[in-house]
Design an enzyme around this catalytic site. Structure first.
Site, short mmCIF file in Angstrom:
data_model
loop_
_atom_site.label_atom_id
_atom_site.label_comp_id
_atom_site.label_asym_id
_atom_site.label_seq_id
_atom_site.Cartn_x
_atom_site.Cartn_y
_atom_site.Cartn_z
N GLY A 12 -5.86 -103.20 37.55
CA GLY A 12 -4.62 -102.96 38.28
C GLY A 12 -3.43 -103.83 37.88
O GLY A 12 -2.57 -104.12 38.70
N ASN A 14 -0.99 -102.87 36.00
CA ASN A 14 0.20 -102.01 36.16
C ASN A 14 0.58 -101.88 37.64
O ASN A 14 1.75 -101.87 37.99
CB ASN A 14 -0.04 -100.63 35.54
CG ASN A 14 0.17 -100.64 34.04
OD1 ASN A 14 1.29 -100.84 33.56
ND2 ASN A 14 -0.91 -100.46 33.29
N ARG A 63 -16.05 -84.31 41.59
CA ARG A 63 -14.63 -84.05 41.40
C ARG A 63 -13.96 -83.27 42.53
O ARG A 63 -12.88 -83.68 43.00
CB ARG A 63 -14.42 -83.31 40.07
CG ARG A 63 -12.98 -83.42 39.61
CD ARG A 63 -12.61 -82.34 38.65
NE ARG A 63 -13.21 -82.54 37.35
CZ ARG A 63 -12.87 -81.81 36.29
NH1 ARG A 63 -11.96 -80.87 36.39
NH2 ARG A 63 -13.46 -82.01 35.13
N ILE A 89 -10.87 -87.28 36.50
CA ILE A 89 -10.09 -86.06 36.29
C ILE A 89 -9.95 -85.39 37.66
O ILE A 89 -10.94 -85.21 38.38
CB ILE A 89 -10.80 -85.09 35.30
CG1 ILE A 89 -11.11 -85.81 33.98
CG2 ILE A 89 -9.99 -83.82 35.08
CD1 ILE A 89 -9.92 -86.13 33.12
N LEU A 90 -8.72 -84.99 37.99
CA LEU A 90 -8.48 -84.36 39.29
C LEU A 90 -8.62 -82.84 39.19
O LEU A 90 -8.40 -82.26 38.12
CB LEU A 90 -7.09 -84.76 39.81
CG LEU A 90 -6.97 -86.26 40.14
CD1 LEU A 90 -5.52 -86.71 40.14
CD2 LEU A 90 -7.62 -86.57 41.48
N ASN A 104 1.45 -90.21 34.98
CA ASN A 104 0.37 -91.02 34.40
C ASN A 104 0.92 -91.96 33.35
O ASN A 104 1.87 -91.61 32.64
CB ASN A 104 -0.66 -90.09 33.75
CG ASN A 104 -1.83 -90.84 33.14
OD1 ASN A 104 -2.41 -91.73 33.77
ND2 ASN A 104 -2.18 -90.50 31.91
N HIS A 106 -0.20 -93.85 29.86
CA HIS A 106 -1.24 -93.77 28.84
C HIS A 106 -0.93 -94.78 27.73
O HIS A 106 0.23 -94.89 27.31
CB HIS A 106 -1.29 -92.34 28.27
CG HIS A 106 -2.38 -92.15 27.27
ND1 HIS A 106 -3.69 -91.89 27.64
CD2 HIS A 106 -2.38 -92.23 25.92
CE1 HIS A 106 -4.44 -91.81 26.55
NE2 HIS A 106 -3.67 -92.00 25.49
N ASP A 147 -3.77 -85.49 29.23
CA ASP A 147 -2.68 -86.17 28.50
C ASP A 147 -1.72 -85.19 27.83
O ASP A 147 -1.12 -85.52 26.79
CB ASP A 147 -3.25 -87.14 27.43
CG ASP A 147 -4.16 -88.20 28.03
OD1 ASP A 147 -3.88 -88.63 29.16
OD2 ASP A 147 -5.14 -88.58 27.37
N GLU A 176 3.60 -101.65 28.65
CA GLU A 176 3.36 -100.82 29.84
C GLU A 176 4.00 -101.45 31.06
O GLU A 176 4.55 -100.76 31.92
CB GLU A 176 1.85 -100.66 30.09
CG GLU A 176 1.14 -99.82 29.04
CD GLU A 176 -0.33 -99.61 29.37
OE1 GLU A 176 -0.64 -99.30 30.52
OE2 GLU A 176 -1.17 -99.76 28.46
#
Ligand code: GAR
Length: 194
Positions: A12, A14, A63, A89-90, A104, A106, A147, A176
């Site tokens: 965490g 970010n 999921r 993955i949602l 997101n 990346h 992505d 980032e």
């Protein structure tokens, strides 16, 4: 003021940047309304320390249930969802419902080094292996692919020939930590539409 939910799976750092940005700006631009992790993650402690509501929704529930539960927590509460190192993955239905509202970060210059299996250190190892001279990070809207969503913002860095994947990860992470708060600022100031 925008209400932002942050989804994490790991350390965490970010998330911490967003917490610091929120506090530094006197919580005038945005507020982190909740932090959700899909596993026991040390990043949750960062949120707790900042007095932010946290949820652990274990990815082992599968999921569909994971997306359902996250949706239940966020409905009516969040304006935007930021995936900051979130690795699950949602569900497509979840993405559809939140289309244009999920962002997101990346750790590469997408579309390069993105897609299935490309996360965290795997990305940096692939960049080094390919002998790429430039890498960086990307903030993008999330769509139903991996992505593949529309790119909002990127920052790049020259890859020194002496660097290994660990060093590259360290350097990209520094970027980032600039790119994500900057993008959230853009979102708050100007609004960014898909
Ligand atoms: C970051 O490098 C982020 O770009 C990456 O996970 C790391 C999380 O670090 N995300 C992905 O690879 C998603 N495909 P953090 O937990 O310290 O913020």
């Amino acid at each position: 003021m925008l209400q932002i939910a942050v989804l994490i799976s790991g350390g965490g750092s970010n998330l911490q940047c967003l917490i610091d940005t929120m506090k530094d700006s006197g919580e005038k631009e945005f507020s982190i309304c909740t932090v959700i992790s899909d596993r026991e993650a040390s990043g949750l402690k960062r949120a707790e320390k900042a007095g932010i509501e946290t949820h652990l929704v274990d990815r082992k529930i599968g999921r569909p249930k994971l997306s359902e539960e996250i949706n239940r927590i966020l409905s009516g509460k969040a304006d935007y969802i930021i995936l900051a190192g979130f690795l699950s993955i949602l569900e497509e239905s979840f993405i559809e419902q939140w289309m244009g509202k999920i962002i997101n970060i990346h750790p590469s210059l997408l579309p390069d080094f993105g897609g299935k299996g490309m996360y965290g250190m795997h990305v940096h190892e692939a960049v080094i292996q390919a002998g790429a001279e430039v890498s960086g990070c990307t903030v993008h809207f999330v769509d139903k692919g991996i992505d593949t969503g529309e790119i909002i913002n990127q920052m790049s860095i020259s890859v020194d020939r002496s660097w290994d994947a660990v060093r590259l990860q360290k350097e990209v992470l520094k970027l980032e930590h600039k790119l994500l708060p900057q993008t959230v600022h853009l979102l708050c100031e100007k609004g960014i539409n898909l």
